[in-house]
Design an enzyme around this catalytic site. Structure first.
Site, PDB file in Angstrom:
ATOM      1  N   ASP A   8      29.297  50.734  25.416  1.00  0.00           N
ATOM      2  CA  ASP A   8      30.632  51.115  26.308  1.00  0.00           C
ATOM      3  C   ASP A   8      31.201  50.161  27.120  1.00  0.00           C
ATOM      4  OD1 ASP A   8      32.142  54.028  27.240  1.00  0.00           O
ATOM      5  OD2 ASP A   8      31.894  52.384  28.893  1.00  0.00           O
ATOM      6  N   TYR A  27      37.853  45.603  31.534  1.00  0.00           N
ATOM      7  CA  TYR A  27      36.334  44.984  32.061  1.00  0.00           C
ATOM      8  C   TYR A  27      36.532  43.407  31.684  1.00  0.00           C
ATOM      9  CZ  TYR A  27      34.444  49.724  32.001  1.00  0.00           C
ATOM     10  OH  TYR A  27      33.934  50.995  32.465  1.00  0.00           O
ATOM     11  N   LYS A  66      38.121  51.476  26.114  1.00  0.00           N
ATOM     12  CA  LYS A  66      39.205  52.543  26.710  1.00  0.00           C
ATOM     13  C   LYS A  66      40.428  51.716  26.920  1.00  0.00           C
ATOM     14  CE  LYS A  66      34.933  53.662  29.375  1.00  0.00           C
ATOM     15  NZ  LYS A  66      34.527  52.163  29.209  1.00  0.00           N
ATOM     16  N   HIS A  78      41.410  55.562  29.992  1.00  0.00           N
ATOM     17  CA  HIS A  78      40.610  55.231  31.046  1.00  0.00           C
ATOM     18  C   HIS A  78      40.746  56.150  32.432  1.00  0.00           C
ATOM     19  CE1 HIS A  78      38.216  51.698  32.492  1.00  0.00           C
ATOM     20  NE2 HIS A  78      37.902  52.637  33.107  1.00  0.00           N
TER      21      HIS A  78
END
Length: 281
Positions: free
Chosen positions: A46, A51, A76, A109
């Site tokens: 994931d 990120y 996401k 998200h």
């Protein structure tokens, strides 16, 4: 090696119940730790655009020797990319960074109610699924009201809802809502933060019973109550330890002992932002 059980989405596809999360993992580190996760047995990874490590995850995938059918990858859409056309573009950029031809699961998200773009964003995800670019689509950090609006205005029910969820904040109402709608629940921050949960006497007691670590007990609780769960660690021994939680079998007494830790009724437990009011880019 024990294989993670799989759960079935409302669209017929399946997801490994135990996955590996890479939140707050630098891109240069992501390749190494995702490779270690694959070696430990994880097949579900994931990540997310925000990120900043999709490329590192992609390098780990490319070097793993695993085929696309053997792995499950989630990413996401970030808040700044919401809206129909921006979502379509952002998806392709994520896929390029991951080095994939198509994706297993794509999530919005955050709901971002102040932006009020999430319905158009959801329509873009529906289009991506229709085009065969992504197998399954879902949401992250929504409210029940927001999900109901998606369903009412598009007729398409999310496959999964990823939310903050741990024994101190068990999200029973949202889990019940999801179950009624046929939506799986996925837990982020599944071990809480700061170590307090892992030092809780109730967790320690169940750990002693099973000759397990506290982290393994909390992961086993998630699995027992039907959550998809994505613990994160950048330490190889702990990555292996987390995967070994699959070997723990909870009984009803174990489940209830951990259930009693919930602090929601007392007005506590939440660590991250509240999706009902969150507004950040």
């Amino acid at each position: 090696m024990t294989l993670s059980p799989t759960l079935t989405f409302n669209d017929g596809h399946t997801i490994p119940q135990l996955g590996y999360g890479v939140w707050q993992v630098e891109d240069g580190v992501a390749e190494k730790v995702v490779r270690q996760a694959f070696e430990a047995g994880f097949r579900h990874i994931d990540t997310a655009r925000i990120y900043g490590n999709e490329a590192g995850v992609g390098r780990a995938i490319a070097g793993s020797g695993l085929t696309p059918d053997e792995i499950f990858i989630t990413t996401k859409l970030w808040n700044a990319d919401q809206g129909y056309e921006p979502t379509l573009a952002a998806f392709e950029e994520s896929l390029d960074r991951l080095g994939l031809e198509k994706l297993d699961l794509y999530l919005i998200h955050w709901m971002q109610p102040q932006q009020d773009k999430y319905v158009d964003t959801w329509r873009a995800l529906i289009e991506l699924q229709k085009r065969g670019r992504v197998k399954s689509i879902g949401v992250s950090n929504f409210t029940a009201k927001g999900i109901q609006r998606l369903i009412d205005e598009t007729g398409v029910v999310p496959a999964i809802h990823q939310i903050e969820l741990h024994p101190y904040f068990s999200q029973q109402e949202l889990r019940d809502f999801g179950r009624e709608k046929g939506i799986l629940t996925q837990a982020w921050s599944p071990l809480g933060q700061g170590g307090a949960l892992l030092e809780d006497p109730a967790v320690a007691a169940v750990a002693a019973k099973h000759h397990a670590t506290p982290a393994q007990v909390v992961i086993a609780w998630h699995l027992a109550i039907g959550n998809v769960v994505i613990p994160k660690s950048v330490t190889e021994s702990r990555i292996q330890e987390n995967y070994a939680a699959l070997d723990i079998t909870f009984d009803e007494d174990d489940v209830q002992a951990i259930n009693r830790l919930d602090r929601t009724a007392a007005g506590g437990g939440r660590i991250g932002p509240d999706p009902a009011v969150s507004d950040f880019a």
